[in-house]
Write an enzyme that holds these catalytic residues in place. Structure first.
Site, PDB file in Angstrom:
ATOM      1  CG  ASN A   1     -28.900  19.106  38.813  1.00  0.00           C
ATOM      2  OD1 ASN A   1     -29.242  18.672  37.719  1.00  0.00           O
ATOM      3  ND2 ASN A   1     -29.754  19.629  39.682  1.00  0.00           N
TER       4      ASN A   1
ATOM      5  CG  HIS B   1     -33.198  19.360  42.543  1.00  0.00           C
ATOM      6  ND1 HIS B   1     -33.773  20.600  42.447  1.00  0.00           N
ATOM      7  CD2 HIS B   1     -31.856  19.561  42.511  1.00  0.00           C
ATOM      8  CE1 HIS B   1     -32.815  21.521  42.353  1.00  0.00           C
ATOM      9  NE2 HIS B   1     -31.643  20.909  42.395  1.00  0.00           N
TER      10      HIS B   1
ATOM     11  CE  LYS C   1     -30.040  23.451  39.088  1.00  0.00           C
ATOM     12  NZ  LYS C   1     -30.634  24.435  39.967  1.00  0.00           N
TER      13      LYS C   1
ATOM     14  CB  SER D   1     -25.059  29.768  45.231  1.00  0.00           C
ATOM     15  OG  SER D   1     -26.310  30.129  44.661  1.00  0.00           O
TER      16      SER D   1
ATOM     17  CD  GLU E   1     -34.087  23.603  40.216  1.00  0.00           C
ATOM     18  OE1 GLU E   1     -33.710  22.800  39.347  1.00  0.00           O
ATOM     19  OE2 GLU E   1     -33.338  24.508  40.654  1.00  0.00           O
TER      20      GLU E   1
ATOM     21  CD  GLU F   1     -29.356  20.846  46.013  1.00  0.00           C
ATOM     22  OE1 GLU F   1     -28.327  21.197  45.431  1.00  0.00           O
ATOM     23  OE2 GLU F   1     -30.409  20.551  45.422  1.00  0.00           O
TER      24      GLU F   1
ATOM     25  N   GLY G   1     -29.243  28.511  42.786  1.00  0.00           N
ATOM     26  CA  GLY G   1     -29.239  29.349  41.592  1.00  0.00           C
ATOM     27  C   GLY G   1     -29.392  30.832  41.871  1.00  0.00           C
TER      28      GLY G   1
HETATM   29  C1  PEP Z   1     -28.632  22.437  42.191  1.00  0.00           C
HETATM   30  O1  PEP Z   1     -28.872  22.327  41.013  1.00  0.00           O
HETATM   31  O2  PEP Z   1     -28.949  21.516  42.933  1.00  0.00           O
HETATM   32  C2  PEP Z   1     -27.948  23.628  42.675  1.00  0.00           C
HETATM   33  C3  PEP Z   1     -27.525  23.652  43.907  1.00  0.00           C
HETATM   34  O3  PEP Z   1     -27.791  24.682  41.787  1.00  0.00           O
HETATM   35  P1  PEP Z   1     -26.795  25.947  41.933  1.00  0.00           P
HETATM   36  O4  PEP Z   1     -25.431  25.374  42.263  1.00  0.00           O
HETATM   37  O5  PEP Z   1     -26.842  26.596  40.603  1.00  0.00           O
HETATM   38  O6  PEP Z   1     -27.304  26.787  43.038  1.00  0.00           O
END
Ligand code: PEP
Length: 253
Positions: free
Chosen positions: A15, A101, A17, A216, A103, A171, A177
């Site tokens: 992803n 997601h 983003k 992460s 976000e 998640e 992040g």
């Molecule tokens: C994500 O974008 O869904 C995500 C898990 O980001 P990161 O791997 O940067 O934590």
């Protein structure tokens, strides 16, 4: 990787983003070239920003790397400035879409009802959705992580998913992040609860739906996470932006 009943290939989803200018296409080219030379056990997909969707699909045409959108609107078209529809993602040669997601849920106030409607739109457009769920740090600290996530999952999955290809991504918001990764014990507990809910909703099909972990995931922790029971892949943010890191995670699957 240990999974119940029918075990599909793991899915490693990148992803991007709100990251990626034209030059980022080179990273995707490098991923495709490496996988062409050394095929991976996993299915691999990249979710670029909407501005790169069509160009990335062109770059990856004929490769094993799939392309998808990071979100879609629940409607096919209309007065929704800034949004894109599932049909538009398909028209740009995307075959998958991420919905729900955290976000999107946080920044855009998306509820589970919105997410379920987006999943319906994705299916109508022939896209394979990845449906995201995850708890906040406060919910985890209050001991409510599993009940919250299962409620979220229940309300985000429309019945029309029966018989359709889709994945769920767990998640934890506090791990996205941040460099903080959920412990393997936490992942095992949550993925088992998600599996049970999927089986209760979709019967035998629910036993084979890939459950991705996201939060992460990096080259140095991917193998341990991906080896955990009921982990059917990873949704990767930051570490998907560089071909070298993303390839290392793909190889760990
Ligand atoms: C994500 O974008 O869904 C995500 C898990 O980001 P990161 O791997 O940067 O934590």
């Amino acid at each position: 990787m240990t999974q119940s009943s029918t075990t599909p290939r793991p899915l490693i989803a990148g992803n991007w983003k709100m990251n990626g200018l034209s030059v980022a296409l080179d990273e995707a080219r490098a991923v495709a070239a490496a996988l062409d030379e050394r095929p991976a056990a996993a299915r691999v997909a990249i979710f670029p920003p909407a501005t790169l969707l069509h160009r990335l699909a062109d770059v990856l045409a004929g490769s094993v790397v799939l392309v998808g959108g990071q979100d879609c609107h629940a409607k096919t078209s209309g007065a929704h400035t800034g949004d894109i529809s599932a049909e538009m993602i398909g028209d740009a040669n995307g075959t998958m879409v991420i919905v729900g997601h955290s976000e999107r849920r946080t920044d855009h106030g998306e509820t589970c009802q919105h997410v379920a409607a987006k999943v319906e739109a994705a299916l109508v457009a022939g896209l394979e959705p990845i449906i995201c769920v995850g708890e906040s740090l406060e919910q985890r600290q209050a001991g409510e992580a599993v009940s919250f996530v299962i409620g979220q999952l229940h309300n985000s999955l429309p019945a029309s998913l029966k018989g359709q290809a889709f994945s769920v991504a767990y998640e934890p918001i506090w791990a996205i992040g941040t460099g903080h990764v959920a412990s393997v014990d936490n992942i095992i507990e949550m993925h088992a609860a998600i599996r049970a809910e999927l089986i209760s909703l979709f019967g035998e099909q629910g036993g084979g739906v890939p459950i991705l972990y996201g939060g992460s995931v990096k080259p140095d922790n991917a193998a341990e996470i991906l080896a955990a029971p009921e982990v059917g892949g990873a949704l990767v943010g930051g570490a998907s932006l560089k071909a070298k890191d993303f390839l290392a995670i793909i190889e760990a699957a």
